[in-house]
Scaffold this active site. Structure first.
Site, short mmCIF file in Angstrom:
data_model
loop_
_atom_site.label_atom_id
_atom_site.label_comp_id
_atom_site.label_asym_id
_atom_site.label_seq_id
_atom_site.Cartn_x
_atom_site.Cartn_y
_atom_site.Cartn_z
N ASP A 173 95.11 94.74 -8.98
CA ASP A 173 96.21 93.76 -9.33
C ASP A 173 97.31 94.39 -10.25
O ASP A 173 96.70 94.48 -11.49
CB ASP A 173 95.41 92.45 -10.04
CG ASP A 173 96.59 91.36 -10.01
OD1 ASP A 173 97.87 91.64 -10.24
OD2 ASP A 173 96.17 90.04 -9.72
N ALA A 233 93.53 84.11 2.01
CA ALA A 233 94.64 83.81 1.28
C ALA A 233 95.85 83.80 2.25
O ALA A 233 96.43 82.40 2.51
CB ALA A 233 94.86 85.13 0.67
N ASP A 258 90.16 83.16 7.49
CA ASP A 258 90.51 81.54 7.64
C ASP A 258 92.18 81.57 7.98
O ASP A 258 92.49 80.44 8.21
CB ASP A 258 90.06 80.99 6.23
CG ASP A 258 90.64 79.65 5.94
OD1 ASP A 258 90.14 79.20 6.88
OD2 ASP A 258 91.22 79.10 5.16
N GLU A 263 100.14 81.27 13.40
CA GLU A 263 99.09 79.99 13.27
C GLU A 263 100.08 78.65 13.77
O GLU A 263 101.33 79.09 13.69
CB GLU A 263 98.81 79.58 11.50
CG GLU A 263 97.75 80.82 11.28
CD GLU A 263 97.40 80.29 9.68
OE1 GLU A 263 97.73 79.17 9.22
OE2 GLU A 263 96.49 80.93 9.21
N HIS A 281 92.07 77.88 8.98
CA HIS A 281 92.99 77.63 7.52
C HIS A 281 92.26 76.43 6.82
O HIS A 281 92.92 75.65 6.67
CB HIS A 281 94.33 77.35 7.85
CG HIS A 281 95.26 77.77 6.67
ND1 HIS A 281 96.33 78.50 6.98
CD2 HIS A 281 95.15 77.82 5.57
CE1 HIS A 281 96.87 78.76 5.70
NE2 HIS A 281 96.14 78.13 4.98
N LEU A 282 90.93 76.57 6.59
CA LEU A 282 90.43 75.27 5.77
C LEU A 282 90.08 75.45 4.32
O LEU A 282 89.43 74.89 3.60
CB LEU A 282 88.68 75.37 6.47
CG LEU A 282 88.65 75.07 8.02
CD1 LEU A 282 87.23 74.85 8.38
CD2 LEU A 282 89.41 73.82 8.25
#
Length: 531
Positions: A173, A233, A258, A263, A281-282
């Site tokens: 990061d 993410a 996810d 989408e 996408h939960l």
């Protein structure tokens, strides 16, 4: 008139009630989120729009939203909001990045377990009446190396949970300091190092130009053989075609996704591959998270519409309710200073330089900058505000610079604004007195003490007798009352200025009569927002 908010997606009744309890009129019409024509027809009545993911805030919708001040997204993703168009229209876009942090982090951990032990495939096999115990050989998480790409709010929780599972955690990061990494108990590494060392890789970064395809084919080939990849993410962070090839070849042992590049993902190259876990996408889909983000967005929107507090805005510096109380007079002053210079400047502006001195130097300077720039831009674009002004300035190629310094003069704090054009530099400084009212304290380097009023007159002249009498006589003749009169000069007989606070605006006849005296170099009526 009380602000009015439209809720065009499904929010909990508790969240809707927050608006009502705060004295805001609210219409709960979740059917409008999927009916763009009906939404466009209704949107003109509202100051705020609360949404989830179904409502699309497009440029064409914003054109109809003549009263709209804020869009609040209950959730973190704002792909369904055109933020550039909103900024140009002066509409704040807020999200709720913290309401679903734990839920999303837990989903990533659950997906890691699922792909490590092939739980979905084993479950499907068992439901089908098979007993394929030897087929589903998994791996332990204990002592494995987890590479976390993005160690912010959600990534940080994943790091903490993974350490509890006795994993070795390394993180890439660019914004993570060594000190913060030590405090988190993780090792800060470069991306190539993370790719080579990780047994599991999980992504927790937003989708930007810098992160798009961060796991490209080239980077995926750098990973350790047998790596497992988790993405809860954003779709687009991983090259899905390349990942599918490496899953088929066995280089990547498994993946848990996810989110997907497109989408809703009704078809995808990753579907039906062995040891690939997919969910729709939960990440934020728990009852606790859905309630939390709904309550949070209602509070944030209410705080802005009622108190001017800006929280979790994506196109305006945040300012808490407490900051808004303290900074309110300074935000007003910043706008007044910008407005003064903007009304006096006719040629194109090249640069805006803002100096903050004393107590104001420790305040929320980005918010104050926006107020200054909005004040300057209002002359050419009356509809501009703190949200849209920086966008307008950038489009015009105006350079904005900020300097802050310790107390250097007689005032506890002051703000000085300088505008640069091809022809000249023009500056003005101001402060806020203990009564909370803004004052102009210096114009063109000449010290003054002028209270700011809605209607003002600014003049420049040689320092000669008769100026006060002439101004008073002409204004009195035309029935214009003077509330406050301030004079200043550089030196005796040199350049002088006068700034008058009037009870009403000046018409052209008054200006013409003053000009006919030959005493004034400049006669400029000024208008400011009501104070």
């Amino acid at each position: 008139m009380a602000p009015k908010v439209l809720v065009s997606d499904k929010l909990s009744e508790t969240a809707v009630q927050i608006f009502r309890d705060r004295g805001i009129e609210v219409d709960f019409r979740p059917e409008l989120g999927k009916d763009k024509d009906a939404l466009a027809e209704a949107i003109g009545e509202y100051d705020g729009l609360a949404i989830r993911s179904a409502t699309k805030v497009t440029p064409s919708l914003l054109e109809k939203a003549t009263r709209l001040k804020v869009v609040g997204r209950a959730g973190i993703g704002t792909d369904n909001v055109d933020k550039e168009a909103a900024s140009k229209k002066g509409v704040i876009v807020m999200n709720t990045p913290f309401g679903n942090m734990i839920t999303t982090a837990e989903h990533a951990i659950a997906m890691m377990f699922a792909v490590a032990r092939q739980i979905p495939e084993a479950s499907a096999s068992t439901h089908a009446g098979k007993w394929e115990k030897s087929k589903f050989m998994g791996v332990e998480l204990t002592a494995k190396t987890l590479g976390v790409i993005g160690a912010g709010n959600i990534g940080g929780i994943v790091c903490d949970r993974a350490k509890g599972l006795k994993m070795k955690v390394i993180a890439f990061d660019p914004f993570l300091s060594e000190e913060k990494a030590d405090k988190m108990g993780v090792e800060k590494v470069e991306l190539d190092d993370l790719l080579k060392r990780s047994d599991f890789i999980t992504l927790h970064v937003p989708l930007t130009d810098g992160t798009r395809n961060i796991l490209s084919k080239e980077n995926l080939l750098k990973t350790k053989k047998g790596v497992r990849i988790i993405n809860c993410a954003r779709g687009g962070l991983v090259d899905e075609e390349a990942l599918a090839e490496l899953l088929k070849s066995g280089h990547v042992a498994g993946a848990a996704f996810d989110v997907f590049a497109v989408e809703p993902a009704t078809e995808n190259v990753l579907f039906n591959l062995p040891n690939v876990v997919c969910t729709p996408h939960l990440g934020a889909s728990t009852t606790e998270a859905q309630e939390n983000v709904a309550l949070q967005v209602a509070e944030q929107m209410s705080n802005y519409l009622l108190d001017g507090a800006v929280e979790n805005a994506l196109n305006l510096p945040s300012m808490t309710a407490e900051e808004a109380k303290v900074m309110g007079p300074w935000v007003k002053l910043a706008g007044n200073l910008g407005s003064f210079i903007g009304q006096l400047t006719d040629e194109p502006i090249k640069a805006i330089n803002i100096l903050y001195d004393g107590i104001v130097a420790d305040m929320n300077l980005p918010a104050l900058n926006c107020s200054v720039v909005a004040g300057i831009m209002k002359k050419s674009n009356p509809d501009v505000n703190m949200v849209s002004a920086p966008v307008v300035a950038k489009e015009r190629g105006i350079q904005i610079s900020t300097t802050n310094q310790d107390k250097s003069g007689a005032f506890e704090g002051y703000v000085k604004v300088t505008v640069v054009t091809d022809k000249r530099e023009r500056s003005i400084a101001g402060t806020v007195f203990s009564d909370g009212k803004p004052r102009f304290i210096q114009i063109k380097g000449i010290n003054i003490d002028a209270e700011v009023g809605e209607h003002m007159l600014y003049t420049t002249n040689e320092d000669v007798p008769g100026i006060i009498g002439t101004l008073g006589g002409v204004l009195g003749k035309h029935g214009v009352n003077i509330a406050n009169f301030t004079l200043g000069r550089a030196k005796a007989g040199g350049e002088a200025i006068a700034i008058l606070y009037l009870d009403g605006s000046l018409d052209q006849n008054v200006q013409a009569e003053l000009a006919a005296t030959g005493l004034f170099k400049q006669i400029k009526p000024l208008e400011f927002d009501a104070v």
